[in-house]
Design an enzyme around this catalytic site. Sequence first.
Site, PDB file in Angstrom:
ATOM      1  N   LYS A 156      96.976 -26.527  14.644  1.00 15.47           N
ATOM      2  CA  LYS A 156      95.954 -26.344  13.603  1.00 15.47           C
ATOM      3  C   LYS A 156      96.496 -26.835  12.256  1.00 15.47           C
ATOM      4  CE  LYS A 156      93.589 -22.550  15.852  1.00 15.47           C
ATOM      5  NZ  LYS A 156      93.580 -21.102  16.127  1.00 15.47           N
ATOM      6  N   GLN A 161      95.480 -15.497  13.568  1.00 14.35           N
ATOM      7  CA  GLN A 161      95.566 -15.900  14.979  1.00 14.35           C
ATOM      8  C   GLN A 161      95.561 -14.671  15.894  1.00 14.35           C
ATOM      9  OE1 GLN A 161      95.667 -19.238  16.116  1.00 14.35           O
ATOM     10  NE2 GLN A 161      95.380 -18.264  18.108  1.00 14.35           N
ATOM     11  N   ASP A 205      86.588 -18.508  11.050  1.00  9.87           N
ATOM     12  CA  ASP A 205      86.476 -18.259  12.493  1.00  9.87           C
ATOM     13  C   ASP A 205      85.114 -17.655  12.843  1.00  9.87           C
ATOM     14  OD1 ASP A 205      88.463 -19.064  14.217  1.00  9.87           O
ATOM     15  OD2 ASP A 205      89.742 -17.316  13.890  1.00  9.87           O
TER      16      ASP A 205
END
Length: 297
Positions: A54, A98, A121
């Site tokens: 990422k 994460q 997200d």
Amino acid sequence: MTATRIDGKAFAAKLRERVGASAAAFAEAAGRKPGLAVVLVGEDPASNVYVRSKGKATVAANMESFEHRLPADTSEADLLALVDQLNNDDAVDGILVQLPLPAHLDEQSIIASISPDKDVDGFHVINAGRLSVGQSGFVPCTPLGCMMLLADRLGDLSGLEAVVIGRSNIVGKPMAQLLLDANATVTIAHSRTKDLAGVVKRADIVVAAVGRPEMIGKDWLKDGATVIDVGINRLPPEPGADKGRLVGDVAFDEASEVAAAITPVPGGVGPMTIAVLLRNTLVAAHRNAGVAVPEGL
Ligand code: NDP
């Protein structure tokens, strides 16, 4: 029939290019690059790989990447303090923590602490609620990527029968919501669904997000269906190999005999997830700067 292979890798590469160009234009106008902060707690090897890729993709798309790696025994108070600092940092447009987090940390309260306007997200309840009532917020990256592939392939989805298998908060539920918003007739199937094969057989669009290797065979599919395979499963290694093959939830070869179009695993939905994360970060940067979000993203 031999199905068209939906090339998510190529689609994602083009999306990343558009995002990169738009991020450069944003930086020129705003005097700063869009910024994505990624927080990793602990040493989970898969998460480590995701965070590294990422970070690289963020930099390649002309954005600033801020990586925060914390030890596995980080306290909830320390993690919340970091999120609070990122919420208040004007250089940070998007925040991603994460998952999974170590067991002593409560994922829901950490996600709830992220500013909804930086929640790229799309996991915050405010963004889930916005999606549910049709307001613009942030949509989880994987289902939004699936939707882009479907729109590209099928155009108008009005009236099509869609079956989503899986009802997780990060894939199944938002996927169903997006399909509903696009006027498909949507069924959400799960582990308690009766006659799953019969339910799937009705579908013009099948989205499989289960996590069971090659569960969906050709007998389950309607002729001409469009199949989006979200599942990522590793098979046991063949003798002599150190790693097994990656497969989806759909038996690709046999499903290709019946479907009109299907995403492969790997190379289908997977590459879309990071591309959409970058896209969401770019959108966040524009919203945070109070400027119009460019079209065509
Ligand atoms: P979850 O484990 O959270 O959800 C799986 C869903 O599948 C549940 O709703 C479960 O039903 C349902 N399910 C399980 N077994 C069956 C069965 N036998 N029949 C019907 N339904 C069943 O998984 P995620 O949604 O997080 O992920 C799904 C898959 O997608 C995984 O393989 C994951 O690795 C992959 N994935 C891929 C991504 C990508 O970038 N391509 C991103 C995210 C996920 P119930 O609710 O009743 O338990």
